[in-house]
Design a protein around this motif. Structure first.
Motif, PDB file in Angstrom:
ATOM      1  N   PHE A 184       0.813  -1.214   0.000  1.00 32.38           N
ATOM      2  CA  PHE A 184       0.000   0.000   0.000  1.00 32.38           C
ATOM      3  C   PHE A 184       0.850   1.269   0.000  1.00 32.38           C
ATOM      4  N   THR A 185       2.064   1.176   0.545  1.00 36.48           N
ATOM      5  CA  THR A 185       2.901   2.375   0.706  1.00 36.48           C
ATOM      6  C   THR A 185       4.267   2.244   0.042  1.00 36.48           C
ATOM      7  N   ASN A 186       4.642   1.022  -0.354  1.00 41.77           N
ATOM      8  CA  ASN A 186       5.973   0.717  -0.912  1.00 41.77           C
ATOM      9  C   ASN A 186       7.099   0.958   0.095  1.00 41.77           C
ATOM     10  N   GLU A 187       6.769   0.909   1.383  1.00 41.80           N
ATOM     11  CA  GLU A 187       7.769   1.047   2.435  1.00 41.80           C
ATOM     12  C   GLU A 187       8.185  -0.338   2.942  1.00 41.80           C
ATOM     13  N   LYS A 188       9.383  -0.411   3.538  1.00 38.92           N
ATOM     14  CA  LYS A 188       9.894  -1.672   4.068  1.00 38.92           C
ATOM     15  C   LYS A 188       9.043  -2.157   5.231  1.00 38.92           C
ATOM     16  N   LEU A 189       8.855  -3.474   5.284  1.00 38.26           N
ATOM     17  CA  LEU A 189       8.209  -4.107   6.416  1.00 38.26           C
ATOM     18  C   LEU A 189       9.260  -4.714   7.336  1.00 38.26           C
ATOM     19  N   GLU A 190       8.846  -5.068   8.524  1.00 40.70           N
ATOM     20  CA  GLU A 190       9.744  -5.653   9.511  1.00 40.70           C
ATOM     21  C   GLU A 190      10.313  -6.975   9.023  1.00 40.70           C
TER      22      GLU A 190
ATOM     23  N   CYS B 219       0.306 -11.156   5.180  1.00 45.50           N
ATOM     24  CA  CYS B 219       0.053 -11.362   3.759  1.00 45.50           C
ATOM     25  C   CYS B 219      -0.692 -10.161   3.156  1.00 45.50           C
ATOM     26  N   HIS B 220      -1.619  -9.612   3.898  1.00 43.52           N
ATOM     27  CA  HIS B 220      -2.374  -8.431   3.455  1.00 43.52           C
ATOM     28  C   HIS B 220      -1.442  -7.253   3.202  1.00 43.52           C
ATOM     29  N   LEU B 221      -0.502  -7.043   4.095  1.00 37.51           N
ATOM     30  CA  LEU B 221       0.434  -5.927   3.933  1.00 37.51           C
ATOM     31  C   LEU B 221       1.366  -6.149   2.745  1.00 37.51           C
ATOM     32  N   GLU B 222       1.792  -7.394   2.539  1.00 38.74           N
ATOM     33  CA  GLU B 222       2.763  -7.664   1.472  1.00 38.74           C
ATOM     34  C   GLU B 222       2.134  -7.717   0.085  1.00 38.74           C
TER      35      GLU B 222
ATOM     36  N   GLY C 246      11.151 -19.068  -2.428  1.00 35.28           N
ATOM     37  CA  GLY C 246      10.103 -18.132  -2.057  1.00 35.28           C
ATOM     38  C   GLY C 246      10.014 -16.952  -3.012  1.00 35.28           C
ATOM     39  N   HIS C 247       8.802 -16.443  -3.202  1.00 36.11           N
ATOM     40  CA  HIS C 247       8.637 -15.264  -4.058  1.00 36.11           C
ATOM     41  C   HIS C 247       9.031 -14.022  -3.268  1.00 36.11           C
ATOM     42  N   PRO C 248       9.851 -13.139  -3.847  1.00 34.84           N
ATOM     43  CA  PRO C 248      10.313 -11.962  -3.096  1.00 34.84           C
ATOM     44  C   PRO C 248       9.226 -10.946  -2.789  1.00 34.84           C
ATOM     45  N   ALA C 249       8.043 -11.105  -3.400  1.00 34.86           N
ATOM     46  CA  ALA C 249       6.955 -10.167  -3.119  1.00 34.86           C
ATOM     47  C   ALA C 249       6.298 -10.414  -1.767  1.00 34.86           C
ATOM     48  N   HIS C 250       6.445 -11.604  -1.215  1.00 37.43           N
ATOM     49  CA  HIS C 250       5.835 -11.877   0.104  1.00 37.43           C
ATOM     50  C   HIS C 250       6.742 -12.777   0.953  1.00 37.43           C
ATOM     51  N   PRO C 251       7.950 -12.334   1.261  1.00 38.15           N
ATOM     52  CA  PRO C 251       8.888 -13.180   2.014  1.00 38.15           C
ATOM     53  C   PRO C 251       8.449 -13.459   3.443  1.00 38.15           C
TER      54      PRO C 251
ATOM     55  N   ASN D  52      -5.247  -1.732  -6.171  1.00 39.83           N
ATOM     56  CA  ASN D  52      -3.853  -1.811  -5.747  1.00 39.83           C
ATOM     57  C   ASN D  52      -3.267  -3.142  -6.212  1.00 39.83           C
ATOM     58  N   MET D  53      -2.236  -3.093  -7.040  1.00 37.43           N
ATOM     59  CA  MET D  53      -1.617  -4.330  -7.513  1.00 37.43           C
ATOM     60  C   MET D  53      -0.645  -4.886  -6.476  1.00 37.43           C
ATOM     61  N   LEU D  54      -0.172  -6.090  -6.733  1.00 38.00           N
ATOM     62  CA  LEU D  54       0.640  -6.812  -5.766  1.00 38.00           C
ATOM     63  C   LEU D  54       1.949  -6.119  -5.448  1.00 38.00           C
ATOM     64  N   THR D  55       2.589  -5.551  -6.466  1.00 35.27           N
ATOM     65  CA  THR D  55       3.887  -4.895  -6.271  1.00 35.27           C
ATOM     66  C   THR D  55       3.990  -3.696  -7.206  1.00 35.27           C
ATOM     67  N   SER D  56       4.942  -2.831  -6.912  1.00 37.86           N
ATOM     68  CA  SER D  56       5.195  -1.680  -7.783  1.00 37.86           C
ATOM     69  C   SER D  56       5.681  -2.135  -9.153  1.00 37.86           C
ATOM     70  N   GLY D  57       6.463  -3.220  -9.194  1.00 39.89           N
ATOM     71  CA  GLY D  57       6.961  -3.728 -10.470  1.00 39.89           C
ATOM     72  C   GLY D  57       5.839  -4.248 -11.354  1.00 39.89           C
ATOM     73  N   ILE D  58       4.881  -4.950 -10.755  1.00 39.27           N
ATOM     74  CA  ILE D  58       3.744  -5.461 -11.516  1.00 39.27           C
ATOM     75  C   ILE D  58       2.885  -4.301 -12.013  1.00 39.27           C
ATOM     76  N   SER D  59       2.688  -3.301 -11.165  1.00 39.86           N
ATOM     77  CA  SER D  59       1.924  -2.108 -11.552  1.00 39.86           C
ATOM     78  C   SER D  59       2.591  -1.382 -12.716  1.00 39.86           C
ATOM     79  N   LYS D  60       3.899  -1.216 -12.638  1.00 40.02           N
ATOM     80  CA  LYS D  60       4.637  -0.539 -13.707  1.00 40.02           C
ATOM     81  C   LYS D  60       4.500  -1.300 -15.023  1.00 40.02           C
TER      82      LYS D  60
END
Length: 511
Positions: free
Chosen positions: A13-19, A74-77, A171-176, A320-328
């Motif tokens: 949602f924000t493209n910011e790093k998660l914990e 999973c929702h956040l990622e 693992g997929h890097p979009a939801h590690p 909102n798409m899964l990742t910024s790369g997919i959106s681009k």
């Protein structure tokens, strides 16, 4: 630790790093987990069917034990809504239970027995027995769009484990973070079920190098993949460049053509338009079965259909798409399609100012426009679709013949349409893995008869499916036992059918 080896989960949602930090696996680490899987194979493949079935059931239980914490991460990622993720978690657990039931029943091993005829002339007939045995350690790659059902404990993992094959999961890097949580659940299930170390491993990576190393490792015996054509074809090429080539079961996407025949367009055009808009935009268009290409024959009903479809699309907001790369990539695809000759924008959804935005769009062209712009038949992953207008039945048939391989094809029609377009059915049987009549391709039922596959370039293995219980047969090979003493035979082939499975004995199916 070099910073370039570390990556993070990203808030979709924000493209910011998660914990949480995740480390790109080194070549040494990959070698270690594959070696562990190879050692585990010698033990795991000998496990009785109840033990393997119980292991699969226990994985499902451990996933449920993670509770809402799994869904929250999973929702956040992924930006996928909670309702969707709850459903996907249920599907993941049910897949595991379904394969557990198949293993527990046991007849999937395809036991065949032809008893000896020693006095046959001129040559005695030997005793020959056949069954399916597991291939060995399998490399599985997670999909971005199904972070549970096509990821760590998804269908490829479930079917490989059911077949008796240890799994090394990339693992997929979009939801590690999601991947790590499910991995710990599988690890706990393995311990509780008494499974050998190495029966399941997870490696993290946000680059392609680890995937290449994994597929090229000489002890990996098969590959399961769901994702883009580019990614799947690369893995396929790696596998075939090995000294010992191995099978790659890659599902690589599809535009899932839809054919709306004249009489049904006249009778139910508006109803079909509403449903088609929903199928195009379902999940922000991030399913491999969203309809990306639809064919209609020009008539008085066509404009009514276009109008209703445009109105329905206009009601759908950007997602909102899964990742910024997919959106681009999606938005670059829209720009590419818009720039093509003989292509016009037919409908557009509502714009929203969100991080990884995808606005629904539908374009229109003609058969000649499709022929001139072959890229229109390629998937633009997201909520867009192309309508192709034909001037005659012959153009529709010609377009169907020109299609490449797809996962699905859909035909809307009346009984009269079906009679007039009988040739279309014969064509599509050769082009796709699943044909839908008067329905929509989105939604893949997990059951015994489902086929989620199709000819190249939809997949690299058109004889297989990645959904449904037949998926287990991707990770096995037939082995024949000739003139074996009964005591040396696997239990499935012994004279006494103590496993109580269906067997083909001298041509007759029996228990």
């Amino acid at each position: 630790m070099s910073s370039k080896n570390v990556f993070y989960g990203i808030n979709a949602f924000t493209n910011e790093k998660l914990e949480g930090e995740f480390i790109n696996a080194s070549e040494e680490e990959i070698n270690k987990v594959v070696e562990e899987a190879t050692k585990a194979f010698d033990i795991y493949r000998k496990k009785d069917k109840s033990s393997i079935a119980n292991f699969l059931d226990q994985i499902g239980e451990e996933i449920l034990n993670l509770g809402d914490a799994l869904l929250e991460r999973c929702h956040l990622e992924t930006a996928l809504p909670f309702g969707r993720l709850q459903g996907e978690r249920g599907r993941t657990v049910n897949q595991l239970k379904l394969f557990a039931a198949v293993v527990r029943e046991g007849s999937w091993v395809d036991a065949r027995i032809d008893t000896a005829i020693p006095d046959r002339t001129p040559v005695p007939k030997p005793d020959i027995r056949h069954m399916l045995l597991p291939l060995g350690p399998v490399a599985v790659f997670g999909a971005s769009n199904f972070p549970l059902a096509f990821s760590v404990a998804g269908g490829d993992t479930a079917s490989a484990l059911a077949a008796g094959c240890p799994v090394v999961f990339k693992g997929h890097p979009a939801h590690p973070g999601t991947s790590e949580m499910v991995f710990k659940a599988i690890k706990e299930a393995a311990i509780k079920s008494g499974m050998p170390k190495g029966v399941f491993s997870l490696i993290h990576s946000n680059s392609n190098k680890q995937g290449e190393l994994l597929v090229k490792h000489p002890q990996i015996k098969a590959v399961g993949f769901t994702g883009s054509f580019r990614g799947g074809k690369a893995l396929f090429d790696y596998a075939n460049s090995r000294l010992e080539p191995i099978p790659v079961f890659a599902e690589m996407g599809s535009t899932n053509p839809v054919f709306i025949l004249p009489q049904v367009l006249k009778e139910k055009g508006e109803q079909i338009a509403v449903g088609l808009a929903g199928s195009i935009t379902l999940g922000v268009g991030q399913f491999c079965t969203n309809p990306g290409l639809s064919f209609v024959e020009n008539s008085e009903a066509t404009n009514v259909f276009y109008k209703k479809l445009g109105e329905s699309i206009a009601e759908v907001s950007s997602g909102n798409m899964l990742t910024s790369g997919i959106s681009k990539a999606y938005n670059e695809g829209l720009n590419r399609i818009s720039s093509l000759k003989d292509v016009v924008e037919l409908a557009k959804g509502k714009e929203n100012e969100i991080a990884n935005r995808a606005t629904p769009k539908v374009f229109k062209t003609t058969i000649s426009g499709l022929i001139e712009n072959e890229s229109l038949a390629e998937e633009n992953f997201g909520p867009s679709s192309v309508l192709v207008e034909a001037s005659s039945k012959n153009e529709i048939i010609k377009a169907a013949k020109d299609l490449e391989g797809h996962l699905t094809a859909t035909i809307f029609g009346t009984d009269e349409d079906f009679k007039n377009y009988q040739e279309l059915f014969d064509i599509l049987e050769k082009k796709v893995g699943r044909i839908i009549i008067n329905g929509y391709p989105t939604g893949v039922e997990v059951c015994h008869s489902m086929v989620h596959g199709g000819p190249y370039p939809a997949t690299t293995a058109p004889q297989s499916t990645s959904v449904g219980t037949n998926a287990i047969k991707r990770f096995v090979r037939p082995v024949c036992f000739q003139d074996y003493p009964d005591g040396l035979l696997p239990d499935a082939l012994k004279a006494k059918n103590k496993l109580n499975i269906w067997r083909l004995v001298n041509g007759n199916l029996e228990k």
